[in-house]
Write a protein that holds these residues in place. Structure first.
Motif, mmCIF file in Angstrom:
data_model
loop_
_atom_site.group_PDB
_atom_site.id
_atom_site.type_symbol
_atom_site.label_atom_id
_atom_site.label_comp_id
_atom_site.label_asym_id
_atom_site.label_seq_id
_atom_site.Cartn_x
_atom_site.Cartn_y
_atom_site.Cartn_z
ATOM 1 N N GLY A 72 0.698 -1.340 -0.076
ATOM 2 C CA GLY A 72 0.013 0.054 -0.060
ATOM 3 C C GLY A 72 0.953 1.245 -0.114
ATOM 4 O O GLY A 72 0.740 2.138 -0.857
ATOM 5 N N SER A 73 1.887 1.379 0.781
ATOM 6 C CA SER A 73 2.807 2.300 0.826
ATOM 7 C C SER A 73 3.491 2.641 -0.586
ATOM 8 O O SER A 73 3.647 3.711 -0.956
ATOM 9 C CB SER A 73 3.984 2.206 1.945
ATOM 10 N N ALA A 74 3.987 1.385 -1.262
ATOM 11 C CA ALA A 74 4.611 1.627 -2.375
ATOM 12 C C ALA A 74 3.719 2.336 -3.405
ATOM 13 O O ALA A 74 4.031 3.260 -4.350
ATOM 14 C CB ALA A 74 5.155 0.366 -2.770
ATOM 15 N N LEU A 75 2.525 1.757 -3.288
ATOM 16 C CA LEU A 75 1.440 2.280 -4.123
ATOM 17 C C LEU A 75 1.202 3.997 -3.992
ATOM 18 O O LEU A 75 1.164 4.742 -5.082
ATOM 19 C CB LEU A 75 0.004 1.622 -4.191
ATOM 20 N N MET A 76 1.089 4.316 -2.846
ATOM 21 C CA MET A 76 0.645 5.514 -2.461
ATOM 22 C C MET A 76 1.879 6.518 -2.885
ATOM 23 O O MET A 76 1.731 7.560 -3.317
ATOM 24 C CB MET A 76 0.381 5.748 -0.834
ATOM 25 N N SER A 77 3.159 5.993 -2.454
ATOM 26 C CA SER A 77 4.360 6.735 -2.892
ATOM 27 C C SER A 77 4.443 6.982 -4.424
ATOM 28 O O SER A 77 4.646 8.036 -4.765
ATOM 29 C CB SER A 77 5.780 5.943 -2.587
ATOM 30 N N PHE A 78 4.296 6.091 -5.183
ATOM 31 C CA PHE A 78 4.011 6.046 -6.500
ATOM 32 C C PHE A 78 3.020 6.898 -7.158
ATOM 33 O O PHE A 78 3.427 7.878 -8.099
ATOM 34 C CB PHE A 78 3.928 4.718 -7.163
ATOM 35 N N ALA A 79 1.931 6.852 -6.479
ATOM 36 C CA ALA A 79 0.861 7.834 -6.989
ATOM 37 C C ALA A 79 1.095 9.343 -6.698
ATOM 38 O O ALA A 79 0.754 10.088 -7.531
ATOM 39 C CB ALA A 79 -0.308 7.590 -6.198
ATOM 40 N N LEU A 80 1.861 9.542 -5.619
ATOM 41 C CA LEU A 80 2.177 10.939 -5.003
ATOM 42 C C LEU A 80 3.196 11.496 -5.983
ATOM 43 O O LEU A 80 3.226 12.520 -6.529
ATOM 44 C CB LEU A 80 2.388 10.991 -3.566
ATOM 45 N N GLU A 81 4.316 10.683 -6.094
ATOM 46 C CA GLU A 81 5.347 11.038 -7.409
ATOM 47 C C GLU A 81 4.825 11.318 -8.595
ATOM 48 O O GLU A 81 5.224 12.426 -9.170
ATOM 49 C CB GLU A 81 6.264 10.061 -7.364
ATOM 50 N N PHE A 82 3.698 10.639 -8.936
ATOM 51 C CA PHE A 82 3.123 10.634 -10.278
ATOM 52 C C PHE A 82 2.323 11.836 -10.387
ATOM 53 O O PHE A 82 2.588 12.733 -11.359
ATOM 54 C CB PHE A 82 2.229 9.416 -10.630
ATOM 55 N N LEU A 83 1.758 12.203 -9.437
ATOM 56 C CA LEU A 83 1.157 13.821 -9.388
ATOM 57 C C LEU A 83 1.784 14.927 -9.165
ATOM 58 O O LEU A 83 1.623 15.871 -9.933
ATOM 59 C CB LEU A 83 0.049 13.719 -8.284
ATOM 60 N N LYS A 84 3.006 14.718 -8.352
ATOM 61 C CA LYS A 84 4.004 15.628 -8.380
ATOM 62 C C LYS A 84 4.627 15.862 -9.527
ATOM 63 O O LYS A 84 4.637 17.203 -10.227
ATOM 64 C CB LYS A 84 5.148 15.517 -7.418
ATOM 65 N N LYS A 85 4.653 15.173 -10.541
ATOM 66 C CA LYS A 85 5.382 14.990 -11.904
ATOM 67 C C LYS A 85 4.477 15.919 -12.950
ATOM 68 O O LYS A 85 4.800 16.580 -13.580
ATOM 69 C CB LYS A 85 5.987 13.772 -12.467
ATOM 70 N N LEU A 86 3.258 15.777 -12.440
ATOM 71 C CA LEU A 86 2.047 16.350 -13.620
ATOM 72 C C LEU A 86 1.853 17.784 -12.986
ATOM 73 O O LEU A 86 1.166 18.343 -13.564
ATOM 74 C CB LEU A 86 0.766 15.700 -13.384
ATOM 75 N N GLY A 87 2.539 18.081 -11.840
ATOM 76 C CA GLY A 87 2.342 19.652 -11.297
ATOM 77 C C GLY A 87 1.178 19.723 -10.609
ATOM 78 O O GLY A 87 0.807 20.968 -10.404
ATOM 79 N N ILE A 88 0.624 18.829 -10.101
ATOM 80 C CA ILE A 88 -0.661 18.766 -9.042
ATOM 81 C C ILE A 88 -0.243 19.315 -7.719
ATOM 82 O O ILE A 88 0.765 19.098 -7.294
ATOM 83 C CB ILE A 88 -1.199 17.439 -9.026
ATOM 84 N N SER A 89 -0.988 20.359 -7.562
ATOM 85 C CA SER A 89 -0.637 21.154 -6.016
ATOM 86 C C SER A 89 -1.484 20.405 -4.900
ATOM 87 O O SER A 89 -1.055 20.465 -3.852
ATOM 88 C CB SER A 89 -1.018 22.402 -6.197
ATOM 89 N N ARG A 90 -2.511 19.693 -5.053
ATOM 90 C CA ARG A 90 -3.228 19.275 -3.999
ATOM 91 C C ARG A 90 -3.862 18.211 -4.314
ATOM 92 O O ARG A 90 -4.570 17.715 -5.303
ATOM 93 C CB ARG A 90 -4.836 20.214 -3.569
ATOM 94 N N VAL A 91 -3.764 16.939 -3.341
ATOM 95 C CA VAL A 91 -4.712 15.795 -3.640
ATOM 96 C C VAL A 91 -5.665 15.552 -2.405
ATOM 97 O O VAL A 91 -5.120 15.915 -1.259
ATOM 98 C CB VAL A 91 -3.620 14.770 -3.739
ATOM 99 N N THR A 92 -6.588 14.977 -2.577
ATOM 100 C CA THR A 92 -7.548 14.794 -1.727
ATOM 101 C C THR A 92 -8.040 13.163 -1.837
ATOM 102 O O THR A 92 -7.676 12.668 -2.890
ATOM 103 C CB THR A 92 -8.867 15.475 -1.837
#
Ligand SMILES: CC(C)(COP(=O)(O)OP(=O)(O)OC[C@H]1O[C@@H](n2cnc3c(N)ncnc32)[C@H](O)[C@@H]1OP(=O)(O)O)[C@@H](O)C(=O)NCCC(=O)NCCS
Length: 147
Positions: free
Chosen positions: A90-110
């Protein structure tokens, strides 16, 4: 693609394809038994969301669904095969998703979580999510600002 060593095995995270649907439905229907038509539900996610799977030796053991709208994103679902929980997937999936969103330039995730879902809430806190507004019953929005 992303991989972390797990003893002699390697956990890999990649974008899901239609071929992953049966495993996603299997894991997702058990993790979220209230979903009425899991086949259609997760097919719709595959078509409209970013879906990433975690696999070990070619076996899909978990997934995360991410919805991106303009500069905001939602973690719409994250689930790990019950027999494989507590091993960092679960942590690996979450880390991946957050890195992916950072690279897209996303500022806020809910995301939405039940206060009673202790494993999920602990994981979200571990990743720096903060509890936000009350949605219904014991469901709250959680949010994280990405830098
Ligand atoms: C939430 C879920 C995805 C976590 O996956 P996982 O692979 O077990 O997670 P990890 O092993 O990476 O653990 C991540 C963190 O979650 C917390 N956690 C995991 N299992 C836990 C448990 N049984 N009790 C309390 N906290 C737990 C811990 O904070 C852990 O971090 P730590 O190991 O550094 O202490 C998994 O429990 C799951 O699939 N649950 C069912 C579906 C679900 O409820 N999804 C969330 C909907 S909001």
């Amino acid at each position: 693609m992303f991989g972390i060593g797990r003893g002699d095995k390697t956990l890999r995270i990649r974008q899901a394809t239609l071929e992953d649907l049966p495993r996603i439905v299997d894991i997702g229907a058990k993790a979220f038994p209230y979903i009425r038509e899991p086949q259609n539900f997760f097919l719709d996610r595959l078509r409209n969301f970013w879906v990433f799977v975690a696999e070990v030796d070619g076996h899909v053991l978990g997934f995360v669904d991410v919805e991106v709208k303009r500069d905001e994103a939602k973690i719409a679902g994250i689930a790990v095969d019950e027999a494989e929980r507590g091993r960092g997937i679960g942590s690996a999936l979450m880390s991946f998703a957050l890195e992916f969103l950072k690279k897209l330039g996303i500022s806020r995730v809910t995301l939405l979580a039940r206060a009673s879902n202790e494993p999920a809430v602990k994981m979200y806190r571990k990743f720096g999510f903060l509890q936000g507004k009350h949605i219904r019953d014991d469901v709250y929005e959680w949010y994280k600002v990405l830098r």
